[in-house]
Design a protein around this motif. Structure first.
Motif, short mmCIF file in Angstrom:
data_model
loop_
_atom_site.label_atom_id
_atom_site.label_comp_id
_atom_site.label_asym_id
_atom_site.label_seq_id
_atom_site.Cartn_x
_atom_site.Cartn_y
_atom_site.Cartn_z
N ILE A 248 91.28 -10.51 14.19
CA ILE A 248 90.59 -11.74 14.61
C ILE A 248 91.56 -12.92 14.59
CG2 ILE A 248 88.78 -13.40 13.96
CD1 ILE A 248 87.22 -10.96 12.84
N SER A 251 93.60 -12.57 17.67
CA SER A 251 92.82 -12.53 18.91
C SER A 251 92.37 -13.92 19.35
CB SER A 251 91.58 -11.63 18.73
OG SER A 251 91.96 -10.30 18.47
N ILE A 252 91.88 -14.72 18.39
CA ILE A 252 91.38 -16.06 18.75
C ILE A 252 92.48 -16.92 19.39
CG2 ILE A 252 90.47 -18.24 17.82
CD1 ILE A 252 88.81 -16.57 15.87
N ILE A 255 93.32 -15.57 22.90
CA ILE A 255 92.28 -15.88 23.89
C ILE A 255 92.34 -17.35 24.29
CG2 ILE A 255 89.77 -16.09 24.22
CD1 ILE A 255 89.52 -13.57 22.39
N ILE A 256 92.49 -18.23 23.29
CA ILE A 256 92.54 -19.68 23.56
C ILE A 256 93.74 -20.02 24.46
CG2 ILE A 256 92.85 -21.96 22.52
CD1 ILE A 256 90.07 -20.72 22.08
N TRP A 278 91.15 -29.14 22.08
CA TRP A 278 91.70 -28.28 21.02
C TRP A 278 92.46 -29.12 19.98
CZ3 TRP A 278 91.29 -23.55 19.11
CH2 TRP A 278 92.31 -23.07 18.29
N ASN A 282 90.81 -29.73 16.17
CA ASN A 282 91.61 -29.16 15.09
C ASN A 282 92.22 -30.23 14.21
OD1 ASN A 282 92.61 -26.13 14.72
ND2 ASN A 282 91.83 -26.37 16.80
N SER A 311 96.76 -23.38 13.75
CA SER A 311 95.57 -22.60 14.10
C SER A 311 95.89 -21.51 15.12
CB SER A 311 94.48 -23.52 14.66
OG SER A 311 94.02 -24.42 13.68
N SER A 370 90.01 -24.74 9.89
CA SER A 370 89.26 -23.52 10.26
C SER A 370 88.02 -23.88 11.06
CB SER A 370 88.85 -22.75 8.99
OG SER A 370 89.99 -22.30 8.29
N THR A 373 89.05 -24.93 14.49
CA THR A 373 89.43 -23.79 15.34
C THR A 373 88.21 -23.26 16.08
OG1 THR A 373 91.26 -23.16 13.90
CG2 THR A 373 90.38 -21.45 15.35
N PHE A 374 87.10 -23.08 15.37
CA PHE A 374 85.90 -22.53 16.00
C PHE A 374 85.23 -23.55 16.94
CE2 PHE A 374 86.35 -19.66 12.38
CZ PHE A 374 86.17 -18.43 13.02
N GLY A 377 87.74 -24.17 19.83
CA GLY A 377 87.77 -22.96 20.66
C GLY A 377 86.52 -22.83 21.52
#
Length: 388
Positions: A248, A251-252, A255-256, A278, A282, A311, A370, A373-374, A377
């Protein structure tokens, strides 16, 4: 001699005397002294590992702490939780006018006085924390951190009569039942596995008569587990790291980056919007976390600048950079380390002491990053679907 809070077990020609104590009870310390002096055991087992034993015996250990090393070795959160737990025990002990862990100190002193062999019977606290941390998931980690940190703000008091009641078997079993329901994934590494480890160490202690000084919560479990054989090597193994956090974690960012790169190629204006979103989410949330910790202005700026990049790299964290700047700009002195034991009594002390403030900067900047990031994202993905 009162047999209250004492459990006697006869097994394989040996007698085991388990004393169930409260870690901040004056009566517990007195009872430990009385039992050891009267029974004159061959060995005294205490519920400490080597690290906690050294902490109790060396009151000046804080002076030797290298705060930069703590940040570098990623131990800021662990140390902060240790201090939070310590603050709860110290506040309780202060209420009753004794040192926290006085019953363990008494066990050590009484064992030396009568010439009994001292056995450090508990599992290494680092291993226990490691097994807890890797087994409770992200939600459990957040809940545990919030619960432990919440104890700093608690002003709840308890009478010594209530404290003595808490050592009874019925009360302990009731509390363990509630604990299991609230934190089911914590009970196994924190209570059950340590019961097994403690039971085996007590059973393996030299001599025919063994006295064990234990927190009352462990007595029911040890009474049962001492009848069995346990593999100590298996109980001290660190659980293998799950592959999912790493998958994860990579991956994040992948993908971003892929989405922003594709968007820039197709529509540079939207790609710029994604990049700004972003950076702002962040950076801002990491900076807010640092500000909540009352970090130095340069630490706040560092968190803002570092978070959008850290991140995207699972090996880095914004809090490490912000904490490093905080430690450099507000370097703790000897007085801060000496005051640490008292300052952890309160939330105000946590924020005022330069040592704990650095730890708070690291942890809260990382939490902010954190969340950023979500949120950031999600906004990058939203802009992608909105425009394509």
């Amino acid at each position: 001699m009162s047999e209250e809070n004492i459990t006697r077990i006869h097994l394989n020609g040996k007698e085991y005397i388990l004393i169930g104590t409260a870690h901040v009870s004056k009566h517990s310390a007195e009872q430990v002294k009385e039992v050891i002096e009267m029974e004159k055991p061959d060995a005294v087992c205490i519920e400490l590992d080597e690290q906690r034993y050294q902490s109790i015996m060396d009151g000046n250990r804080w002076r030797e702490m290298d705060i930069f090393k703590v940040i570098k070795e990623k131990k800021a959160t662990l140390l902060l939780m240790n201090l939070a737990i310590s603050s709860f025990q110290k506040r309780m002990a202060s209420q009753f006018g004794i040192k926290p862990g006085q019953e363990m100190i008494q066990g050590i002193e009484s064992a030396k006085e009568i010439g009994s062999e001292l056995v450090l019977a508990d599992r290494d606290i680092q291993i226990t924390f490691s097994r807890i941390w890797r087994g409770i998931g992200m939600k459990g980690k957040a809940g545990l951190l919030a619960s432990v940190m919440g104890s700093i703000f608690s002003k709840e008091t308890i009478s010594e009569e209530e404290l003595e009641k808490m050592k009874s078997q019925d009360m302990i079993n009731s509390m363990l039942q509630e604990f299991t329901e609230s934190f089911p994934s914590l009970k196994r590494p924190l209570i059950d596995e340590r019961d097994q480890y403690l039971a085996q160490k007590i059973k393996d202690a030299p001599g025919k008569k063994i006295v064990a000084v234990l927190g009352a919560a462990h007595v029911p479990g040890i009474t049962n587990e001492i009848q069995k054989e346990h593999n100590l090597e298996k109980l001290v193994e660190k659980p293998p790291k799950s592959k999912w956090p790493k998958i994860i974690g990579w991956s994040i960012p992948a993908i971003i980056i892929a989405i922003i790169a594709y968007t820039f190629f197709s529509n540079p204006e939207v790609g710029l919007q994604q990049t700004l979103s972003w950076v702002i989410w962040n950076g801002s949330l990491a900076a807010i976390g640092t500000a909540i910790a009352l970090g130095h202005p340069l630490a706040i700026i560092t968190a803002f600048l570092a978070a959008p990049f850290t991140s995207l790299n699972p090996f880095l964290a914004a809090g490490w950079f912000a904490g490093g700047v905080q430690a450099y700009m507000r370097k703790p002195n000897v007085a801060d380390f000496e005051a640490l034991a008292d300052d952890v009594h309160s939330a105000k002390g946590f924020w005022n002491n330069k040592v704990t403030r650095i730890l708070l900067v690291v942890v809260l900047a990382n939490i902010g990053s954190s969340i950023g990031t979500f949120v950031g994202g999600a906004d990058v993905i939203r802009l992608f679907f909105k425009n394509f």
